[in-house]
Motif scaffolding. Structure first.
Motif, short mmCIF file in Angstrom:
data_model
loop_
_atom_site.label_atom_id
_atom_site.label_comp_id
_atom_site.label_asym_id
_atom_site.label_seq_id
_atom_site.Cartn_x
_atom_site.Cartn_y
_atom_site.Cartn_z
N ASN A 5 0.93 -1.06 0.08
CA ASN A 5 -0.13 0.01 -0.25
C ASN A 5 0.80 1.17 0.16
OD1 ASN A 5 -2.51 -1.18 0.32
ND2 ASN A 5 -2.63 -1.30 2.11
N GLU A 6 2.47 1.45 0.40
CA GLU A 6 3.04 2.28 0.64
C GLU A 6 3.02 3.01 -1.06
OE1 GLU A 6 7.98 3.22 1.40
OE2 GLU A 6 7.26 1.50 1.19
N ASP A 7 3.04 4.28 -1.15
CA ASP A 7 2.74 4.85 -1.93
C ASP A 7 4.70 5.44 -2.85
OD1 ASP A 7 0.12 5.87 -2.46
OD2 ASP A 7 0.54 7.29 -1.25
N THR A 8 4.57 4.55 -3.91
CA THR A 8 6.05 4.23 -4.65
C THR A 8 5.76 3.96 -5.68
OG1 THR A 8 6.39 2.29 -4.44
CG2 THR A 8 7.30 3.56 -2.74
N ILE A 13 3.86 0.82 -10.55
CA ILE A 13 3.51 0.19 -12.04
C ILE A 13 3.24 -1.57 -11.60
CG2 ILE A 13 5.52 -1.44 -13.58
CD1 ILE A 13 7.43 1.67 -12.12
N LEU A 14 3.24 -1.95 -10.30
CA LEU A 14 3.28 -3.58 -9.69
C LEU A 14 1.60 -3.74 -9.96
CD1 LEU A 14 5.68 -4.68 -7.70
CD2 LEU A 14 5.44 -5.38 -9.63
N ARG A 15 0.27 -2.31 -9.35
CA ARG A 15 -1.08 -2.21 -9.80
C ARG A 15 -1.56 -2.22 -11.41
NH1 ARG A 15 0.50 1.90 -5.48
NH2 ARG A 15 0.47 0.82 -3.44
N LYS A 16 -0.49 -1.49 -11.82
CA LYS A 16 -0.87 -1.34 -13.31
C LYS A 16 -0.73 -2.00 -14.06
CE LYS A 16 -0.41 3.66 -14.28
NZ LYS A 16 0.84 4.59 -14.30
N LYS A 23 -4.32 -0.65 -4.25
CA LYS A 23 -4.77 0.33 -3.14
C LYS A 23 -6.21 0.01 -2.01
CE LYS A 23 -2.11 4.51 -1.15
NZ LYS A 23 -1.96 5.76 -1.26
N GLU A 24 -5.39 0.00 -0.59
CA GLU A 24 -6.35 -0.18 -0.27
C GLU A 24 -6.56 1.61 0.55
OE1 GLU A 24 -5.57 -2.31 3.06
OE2 GLU A 24 -5.76 -4.01 2.03
N VAL A 25 -8.51 1.77 0.30
CA VAL A 25 -8.26 3.52 0.25
C VAL A 25 -8.55 3.39 2.05
CG1 VAL A 25 -9.80 5.38 0.00
CG2 VAL A 25 -8.92 3.87 -1.83
N PRO A 26 -8.53 4.21 2.84
CA PRO A 26 -8.84 4.35 4.61
C PRO A 26 -10.44 4.75 4.28
CG PRO A 26 -6.40 5.84 3.66
CD PRO A 26 -7.24 5.29 2.67
N LYS A 27 -10.48 4.50 5.49
CA LYS A 27 -12.63 4.52 6.10
C LYS A 27 -12.85 5.30 6.13
CE LYS A 27 -15.96 2.59 8.83
NZ LYS A 27 -16.00 2.01 10.06
N GLU A 28 -10.95 6.67 6.74
CA GLU A 28 -11.72 8.13 6.13
C GLU A 28 -12.17 8.44 5.45
OE1 GLU A 28 -9.27 6.67 7.56
OE2 GLU A 28 -10.40 6.59 10.61
N ASP A 29 -11.39 8.39 3.68
CA ASP A 29 -11.18 8.73 2.81
C ASP A 29 -12.00 8.13 1.78
OD1 ASP A 29 -8.80 10.28 3.57
OD2 ASP A 29 -7.23 8.84 1.97
N GLU A 30 -12.72 7.04 2.20
CA GLU A 30 -14.41 6.24 2.08
C GLU A 30 -15.30 7.25 2.59
OE1 GLU A 30 -14.30 2.76 2.39
OE2 GLU A 30 -13.05 2.06 0.81
N GLU A 31 -15.14 7.89 3.44
CA GLU A 31 -16.22 8.63 3.44
C GLU A 31 -16.59 9.43 3.32
OE1 GLU A 31 -15.87 8.35 8.15
OE2 GLU A 31 -17.04 6.58 8.26
#
Length: 237
Positions: A5-8, A13-16, A23-31
């Protein structure tokens, strides 16, 4: 081991490539994101009129129905309030100083009927009587009268009576001079028909009452004339 989940740049590239999960979105950000979406939807509803809500109803999902209904009720309440506010029911008297406020700035979706008159002119008095009747019948229309020279300096008497019809500050019709009204035989229904043709009132009359009178008059004239057969008989004698 590196945190997925680290922003590197490498993790991106691996996520793409699908090697790492999104990447998991923190609950606070989802809300927060959900709140922003809801605000966007609410703003959309707030910007719409009743007609637009009805027209676009199919474009909203089931989860939006409650919000749509809420804003529909809100718009309906506002419309009813404006209808109650814009009830007139009588003929108001104005001067030239009131013209802009009472006529040009009468308000949204307000029809105004203004009669320019003078004391001592019988047809003007008759029209004022008719307008009093029509003002009670059509309270959503704003009926006004004004002594001609008080409203418009040097307005000629031969133009009286004069009726101006306005909608949202723009003139939509004008009736100037006694010949237009047909003299002292003018019936209130005939004036109602004239105003309905201009859009100022929503009349329940199905046809011009003056036409009915003319038809009856022509029928009476025809019945009083001698028939062709009678004429031929007279000539033989």
């Amino acid at each position: 081991m590196q945190d997925p989940n680290e922003d590197t740049e490498w993790n991106d590239i691996l996520r793409k490539k699908g090697i790492l999960p999104p990447k998991e979105v923190p609950k606070e950000d989802e809300e927060e994101e959900l709140a922003l979406q809801q605000q966007s939807v609410v703003k959309t509803y707030e910007d719409m009129t009743l007609d637009e809500l009805d027209e676009n109803e199919d474009e909203f999902g089931e989860e939006d129905e409650a919000a749509i209904e809420m804003y529909r009720q809100k718009r309906l309440a506002e419309w009813k309030a404006s209808q109650i506010k814009n009830v007139f029911g009588e003929v108001g008297e104005i001067s030239g100083q009131d013209y802009v406020t009472e006529v040009n700035k009468a308000g949204d979706r307000i029809w105004v009927v203004l009669h320019l008159y003078k004391q001592g002119i019988p047809l003007c008095s008759l029209i004022n009587q008719h307008l009093t009747t029509l003002a009670r019948k059509f309270p959503q229309t704003k009926f006004l009268k004004s002594i001609s020279t008080t409203c418009i300096p040097n307005y000629p008497d031969h133009n009286l009576p004069t009726i101006f019809v306005y909608f949202e500050g723009e003139m939509k019709a004008q009736f100037i001079g006694p010949l237009v009204f047909g003299g002292m035989n003018l019936k209130v229904e005939e004036l109602e028909w004239r105003l309905s043709e201009s859009g100022a009132v929503k009349s329940d009359l199905e046809e011009n009452p003056k036409k009915q009178i003319e038809d009856k008059l022509m029928s009476s004239i025809r019945s009083s004339l001698p028939s062709r057969k009678d004429s031929d008989s007279d000539s033989d004698d």
